[in-house]
Design an enzyme around this catalytic site. Structure first.
Site, PDB file in Angstrom:
ATOM      1  N   HIS A  55      -7.754  39.340 -39.166  1.00  0.00           N
ATOM      2  CA  HIS A  55      -8.146  37.992 -39.571  1.00  0.00           C
ATOM      3  C   HIS A  55      -9.380  38.102 -40.456  1.00  0.00           C
ATOM      4  O   HIS A  55     -10.132  39.076 -40.383  1.00  0.00           O
ATOM      5  CB  HIS A  55      -8.462  37.131 -38.348  1.00  0.00           C
ATOM      6  N   GLU A  57     -12.332  36.783 -40.461  1.00  0.00           N
ATOM      7  CA  GLU A  57     -13.610  36.982 -39.793  1.00  0.00           C
ATOM      8  C   GLU A  57     -13.761  38.416 -39.289  1.00  0.00           C
ATOM      9  O   GLU A  57     -14.827  39.027 -39.424  1.00  0.00           O
ATOM     10  CB  GLU A  57     -13.767  35.999 -38.622  1.00  0.00           C
ATOM     11  N   CYS A  85     -10.410  31.412 -34.646  1.00  0.00           N
ATOM     12  CA  CYS A  85      -9.506  31.451 -33.498  1.00  0.00           C
ATOM     13  C   CYS A  85     -10.245  32.114 -32.331  1.00  0.00           C
ATOM     14  O   CYS A  85     -11.332  32.670 -32.520  1.00  0.00           O
ATOM     15  CB  CYS A  85      -8.232  32.226 -33.853  1.00  0.00           C
ATOM     16  N   CYS A  88     -11.366  35.724 -33.116  1.00  0.00           N
ATOM     17  CA  CYS A  88     -12.461  35.789 -34.089  1.00  0.00           C
ATOM     18  C   CYS A  88     -13.755  35.244 -33.503  1.00  0.00           C
ATOM     19  O   CYS A  88     -14.836  35.762 -33.794  1.00  0.00           O
ATOM     20  CB  CYS A  88     -12.074  35.048 -35.358  1.00  0.00           C
TER      21      CYS A  88
END
Length: 158
Positions: A55, A57, A85, A88
């Site tokens: 992801h 991040e 999320c 993250c």
């Protein structure tokens, strides 16, 4: 919101667009700033890296830590094009960033098929009620190295 925050947040949004157009993964971007300097950037790379943890991040956190040669991002700010999320968010906590600034919300991600709400709902449930079956085995064996870690005098805490 400070002008610098808006500038870095806009860069995270631009990264989300660029990565999506390259078909790296979903439309998500992140920037990490420390002491007024952009330390790292990232966009979602789940598809291109065949890595469900890539992801934006997490990519940015990994790059920032590598750039700084440190697992701690204390003193840094994470800018994300969308609300992190749970994975993250946990990575942000583990990295010790001082704060997170985000643009879109989890409801915006859900509206395009990224329903993070499911994970947010699952985590507080007791293990036996989660949709992912989990069993615990060999606990007595697993705690042996944990106790050795606890007694270790020269460990690096994080």
């Amino acid at each position: 919101m400070p002008t610098d925050d808006l500038q870095h947040l806009r860069r995270a949004i631009a990264l989300s667009q660029e990565g999506m157009e390259r078909e790296d993964g979903g439309p998500f971007g992140a920037v990490i700033v420390k002491a007024g300097r952009v330390v790292a950037e990232g966009n979602n790379r789940v598809v291109v890296d065949a890595d469900p943890t890539a992801h934006a991040e997490v990519v940015a956190i990994r790059r920032a830590c590598a750039e700084l040669g440190d697992f701690s991002l204390a003193g840094a700010v994470l800018y994300a094009s969308c609300e992190p999320c749970p994975m993250c968010l946990a990575a942000a906590y583990w990295s010790r960033v001082d704060r997170v600034v985000f643009a879109g919300g989890r409801q915006d991600a859900a509206a395009i098929g990224f329903d993070d709400a499911f994970f947010y709902e699952q985590l507080p449930l007791p293990i036996e009620q989660r949709s992912l079956p989990m069993t615990q085995q060999l606990r007595d064996e697993a705690v042996v190295p944990m106790r050795a870690w606890q007694a270790k005098q020269d460990k690096t805490l994080y």
